[in-house]
Motif scaffolding. Structure first.
Motif, PDB file in Angstrom:
ATOM      1  N   ASP A 340     -16.579 -13.794  -1.320  1.00 29.78           N
ATOM      2  CA  ASP A 340     -17.802 -13.451  -0.904  1.00 29.78           C
ATOM      3  C   ASP A 340     -18.177 -12.171  -1.153  1.00 29.78           C
ATOM      4  N   GLU A 341     -19.825 -11.749  -0.787  1.00 23.31           N
ATOM      5  CA  GLU A 341     -20.022 -10.446  -0.900  1.00 23.31           C
ATOM      6  C   GLU A 341     -19.360  -9.546   0.390  1.00 23.31           C
ATOM      7  N   ALA A 342     -19.416 -10.039   1.566  1.00 27.95           N
ATOM      8  CA  ALA A 342     -18.956  -9.323   2.503  1.00 27.95           C
ATOM      9  C   ALA A 342     -17.313  -9.262   2.364  1.00 27.95           C
ATOM     10  N   ALA A 343     -16.385  -9.973   1.822  1.00 27.15           N
ATOM     11  CA  ALA A 343     -15.073  -9.937   1.705  1.00 27.15           C
ATOM     12  C   ALA A 343     -15.062  -8.641   0.459  1.00 27.15           C
ATOM     13  N   VAL A 344     -15.873  -8.816  -0.779  1.00 24.20           N
ATOM     14  CA  VAL A 344     -15.646  -7.743  -1.764  1.00 24.20           C
ATOM     15  C   VAL A 344     -16.219  -6.425  -0.963  1.00 24.20           C
ATOM     16  N   LYS A 345     -17.054  -6.277  -0.147  1.00 20.96           N
ATOM     17  CA  LYS A 345     -17.387  -4.988   0.232  1.00 20.96           C
ATOM     18  C   LYS A 345     -16.157  -4.721   1.209  1.00 20.96           C
ATOM     19  N   ASN A 346     -15.399  -5.220   1.913  1.00 16.11           N
ATOM     20  CA  ASN A 346     -14.593  -5.078   2.848  1.00 16.11           C
ATOM     21  C   ASN A 346     -13.278  -4.550   2.169  1.00 16.11           C
ATOM     22  N   VAL A 347     -12.723  -5.367   1.071  1.00 15.03           N
ATOM     23  CA  VAL A 347     -11.598  -4.940   0.488  1.00 15.03           C
ATOM     24  C   VAL A 347     -11.993  -3.650  -0.414  1.00 15.03           C
ATOM     25  N   THR A 348     -13.141  -3.459  -0.753  1.00 15.55           N
ATOM     26  CA  THR A 348     -13.559  -2.173  -1.460  1.00 15.55           C
ATOM     27  C   THR A 348     -13.477  -1.002  -0.574  1.00 15.55           C
ATOM     28  N   SER A 349     -14.121  -1.109   0.681  1.00 16.92           N
ATOM     29  CA  SER A 349     -14.085  -0.306   1.434  1.00 16.92           C
ATOM     30  C   SER A 349     -12.649   0.434   1.898  1.00 16.92           C
ATOM     31  N   GLU A 350     -11.594  -0.865   2.202  1.00 16.49           N
ATOM     32  CA  GLU A 350     -10.137  -0.345   2.683  1.00 16.49           C
ATOM     33  C   GLU A 350      -9.708   0.281   1.366  1.00 16.49           C
ATOM     34  N   MET A 351      -9.867  -0.016   0.259  1.00 16.97           N
ATOM     35  CA  MET A 351      -9.258   0.567  -0.961  1.00 16.97           C
ATOM     36  C   MET A 351      -9.865   2.016  -1.063  1.00 16.97           C
ATOM     37  N   ASP A 352     -10.933   2.242  -0.749  1.00 16.36           N
ATOM     38  CA  ASP A 352     -11.738   3.549  -0.844  1.00 16.36           C
ATOM     39  C   ASP A 352     -11.054   4.459   0.304  1.00 16.36           C
ATOM     40  N   LYS A 353     -10.893   4.128   1.626  1.00 11.03           N
ATOM     41  CA  LYS A 353     -10.078   4.887   2.571  1.00 11.03           C
ATOM     42  C   LYS A 353      -8.742   5.068   2.173  1.00 11.03           C
ATOM     43  N   SER A 354      -7.954   4.000   1.750  1.00 15.97           N
ATOM     44  CA  SER A 354      -6.532   4.455   1.556  1.00 15.97           C
ATOM     45  C   SER A 354      -6.120   5.164   0.356  1.00 15.97           C
ATOM     46  N   ALA A 355      -7.172   5.144  -0.571  1.00 17.17           N
ATOM     47  CA  ALA A 355      -6.972   5.851  -1.786  1.00 17.17           C
ATOM     48  C   ALA A 355      -6.928   7.287  -1.584  1.00 17.17           C
ATOM     49  N   ARG A 356      -7.596   7.740  -0.660  1.00 15.14           N
ATOM     50  CA  ARG A 356      -7.881   9.116  -0.371  1.00 15.14           C
ATOM     51  C   ARG A 356      -6.671   9.819   0.248  1.00 15.14           C
ATOM     52  N   LYS A 357      -5.744   8.855   0.579  1.00 12.74           N
ATOM     53  CA  LYS A 357      -4.316   9.377   1.333  1.00 12.74           C
ATOM     54  C   LYS A 357      -3.660   9.875   0.100  1.00 12.74           C
ATOM     55  N   THR A 358      -3.848   9.477  -1.228  1.00 17.53           N
ATOM     56  CA  THR A 358      -3.310  10.232  -2.198  1.00 17.53           C
ATOM     57  C   THR A 358      -3.325  11.676  -2.352  1.00 17.53           C
ATOM     58  N   LEU A 359      -4.584  12.330  -1.820  1.00 21.62           N
ATOM     59  CA  LEU A 359      -4.507  13.610  -1.713  1.00 21.62           C
ATOM     60  C   LEU A 359      -3.831  14.332  -0.653  1.00 21.62           C
ATOM     61  N   ARG A 360      -3.305  13.239   0.469  1.00 25.31           N
ATOM     62  CA  ARG A 360      -2.493  14.006   1.668  1.00 25.31           C
ATOM     63  C   ARG A 360      -0.916  13.738   0.976  1.00 25.31           C
ATOM     64  N   VAL A 361      -0.632  12.853   0.019  1.00 26.09           N
ATOM     65  CA  VAL A 361       0.744  13.003  -0.650  1.00 26.09           C
ATOM     66  C   VAL A 361       0.787  14.176  -1.680  1.00 26.09           C
ATOM     67  N   ALA A 362      -0.413  14.364  -2.150  1.00 25.33           N
ATOM     68  CA  ALA A 362      -0.395  15.443  -3.263  1.00 25.33           C
ATOM     69  C   ALA A 362      -0.205  16.981  -2.456  1.00 25.33           C
ATOM     70  N   VAL A 363      -0.352  17.315  -1.002  1.00 20.48           N
ATOM     71  CA  VAL A 363       0.036  18.209  -0.557  1.00 20.48           C
ATOM     72  C   VAL A 363       1.333  18.583  -0.686  1.00 20.48           C
ATOM     73  N   ILE A 364       2.310  17.866  -0.944  1.00 21.63           N
ATOM     74  CA  ILE A 364       3.802  18.104  -1.251  1.00 21.63           C
ATOM     75  C   ILE A 364       3.887  19.156  -2.381  1.00 21.63           C
ATOM     76  N   LEU A 365       2.936  19.315  -3.320  1.00 19.95           N
ATOM     77  CA  LEU A 365       3.033  20.043  -4.439  1.00 19.95           C
ATOM     78  C   LEU A 365       2.820  21.511  -4.034  1.00 19.95           C
ATOM     79  N   PRO A 366       1.683  21.800  -3.557  1.00 20.97           N
ATOM     80  CA  PRO A 366       1.541  23.382  -2.991  1.00 20.97           C
ATOM     81  C   PRO A 366       2.561  23.658  -1.964  1.00 20.97           C
ATOM     82  N   LEU A 367       2.889  22.659  -1.479  1.00 25.95           N
ATOM     83  CA  LEU A 367       4.069  23.065  -0.258  1.00 25.95           C
ATOM     84  C   LEU A 367       5.474  23.381  -1.153  1.00 25.95           C
ATOM     85  N   ILE A 368       5.743  22.785  -2.123  1.00 26.17           N
ATOM     86  CA  ILE A 368       6.807  23.230  -3.063  1.00 26.17           C
ATOM     87  C   ILE A 368       6.443  24.620  -3.764  1.00 26.17           C
TER      88      ILE A 368
END
Length: 392
Positions: A340-368
């Motif tokens: 339903d609409e609420a479930a779509v909004k919930n999964v979309t929100s969780e994906m958006d939040k978790s996807a930003r963690k990609t940048l935390r992993v990218a920190v390893i590049l300037p660390l190297i």
């Protein structure tokens, strides 16, 4: 790049930074055009903007009666000595990445079924690189400059940190910027590119106090802070994070080129262009797929946590250089009629939040890079300080 280094022989790093202000300038003006009038124009009308620099370069080319002589040529350094700077190590690295990319393009273009080859492409490419490097090294009777080889390797994380993160950051930051400030993420990219553009014009100021390797270490530290903050910042802190991110990106590429031009002037155009080509090749081979794989795995993690029953249907696995990771077909999952609409909004929100963690992993590049350039800076310090090599 070789033209700039040959004209400004006493201030190569400074002037190469100014030359490369054109890159963020293109993002600034291209972004502003898109945000203001570009979205209302057809692709043909937008394409005309690309022709403007082509016309400008054509005019400049026709006006130029004589190109400046390359520093190497002017100093009577032979072509053989130029190739010796590049050496077997440089040829091995170039051969590996060129074969890896060109073989895949040829197979895809020709429509050839070569699953076994594609699965072992990296190993085969390394073997081809070693063979080509060995043959080239014997031909010119030189291993090549070790520092140049190391700089080419450091271009892999550098290009990913600069170009690949720029390519991904808009989609990763779009949800939070739209939610908290109701602005297009392109505005953040334009502002950070404007900071880069201005700072590159004034690269001579920090170079009065620190040498190129040390400046690259400082840039890496700013990138580490900026990327980590962007992975989870909210509110106005996001804009501060973009400032750190922009400062970190500013001096990377042109300062490495300046370092190569100053330390390996005998290498002429081949060393200068090769180190740049390494970055451009590997950002497609490694950079974008790496960040894409990380984002996919975080999307899958969020989908599994919020809609485990649908993840069984739309989940899957990917492979990045022999490492398996979880994926999910996010568009199909969100379009599933059982949600339903609420479930779509919930999964979309969780994906958006978790996807930003990609940048935390990218920190390893300037660390190297911080470690690599830091060791290079210490190497020069142990040898009495950094000094450009001058050709007689």
């Amino acid at each position: 790049n070789p033209l700039c280094a040959s004209i400004y022989r006493d201030q190569k790093t400074k002037m190469l930074n100014i030359l490369h202000a054109a890159w963020p300038a293109g993002i600034v003006f291209g972004g502003l055009i898109w945000l203001t009038i570009g979205q209302g124009l057809s692709w043909r009308a937008n394409f005309l903007f690309i022709l403007l620099p082509v016309i400008a370069y054509a005019v400049m080319f026709l006006m130029c009666k004589r190109f400046p002589v390359d520093e190497r040529v002017d100093s009577n350094v032979s072509t053989r000595d130029m190739l010796r700077e590049f050496g077997g190590l440089g040829a091995a690295l170039a051969g590996t990445f060129l074969f890896y990319e060109l073989s895949a393009q040829f197979i895809n273009f020709a429509g050839i079924e070569a699953k076994g080859f594609m699965n072992n492409r990296l190993v085969i490419s390394v073997i081809v690189g070693i063979i080509s490097g060995t043959l080239f090294g014997f031909a010119v009777k030189a291993l090549g400059q070790i520092l140049f080889f190391i700089l080419c390797l450091l271009m892999i994380p550098l290009a990913t940190a600069e170009l690949a993160t720029d390519g991904w950051i808009q989609s990763l930051m779009r949800p939070v910027l739209a939610q908290e400030f109701e602005i297009d993420a392109m505005w953040a990219i334009v502002v950070s590119a404007a900071i880069m553009m201005v700072l590159r014009f004034f690269a001579g100021i920090p170079l009065k106090f620190v040498n190129p390797p040390t400046l690259l270490v400082i840039s890496s530290v700013f990138s580490i802070i900026g990327l980590y903050m962007l992975s989870g910042a909210t509110g106005v802190v996001i804009f501060l994070a973009f400032v750190f991110y922009a400062i970190g990106q500013t001096f990377y590429w042109p300062t490495v080129l300046g370092l190569v031009a100053e330390r390996f002037p005998k290498g002429g155009a081949i060393t200068l262009n090769t180190v740049s080509a390494m970055g451009l090749l590997t950002v497609g081979i490694f950079g974008f797929p790496f960040l894409g794989a990380v984002k996919d795995s975080y999307d899958a993690e969020a989908a599994k946590a919020t809609t485990p029953e649908l993840y069984e249907t739309y989940g899957g696995t990917g492979n990045f250089f022999g490492v398996d990771y979880q994926t999910v077909n996010a568009p199909k999952l969100k379009a599933d009629e059982s949600l339903d609409e609420a479930a779509v909004k919930n999964v979309t929100s969780e994906m958006d939040k978790s996807a930003r963690k990609t940048l935390r992993v990218a920190v390893i590049l300037p660390l190297i890079m911080a470690i690599g350039f830091g060791l290079i800076a210490l190497y020069f310090r142990a040898r009495g300080g950094y000094k450009p090599v001058e050709l007689k």
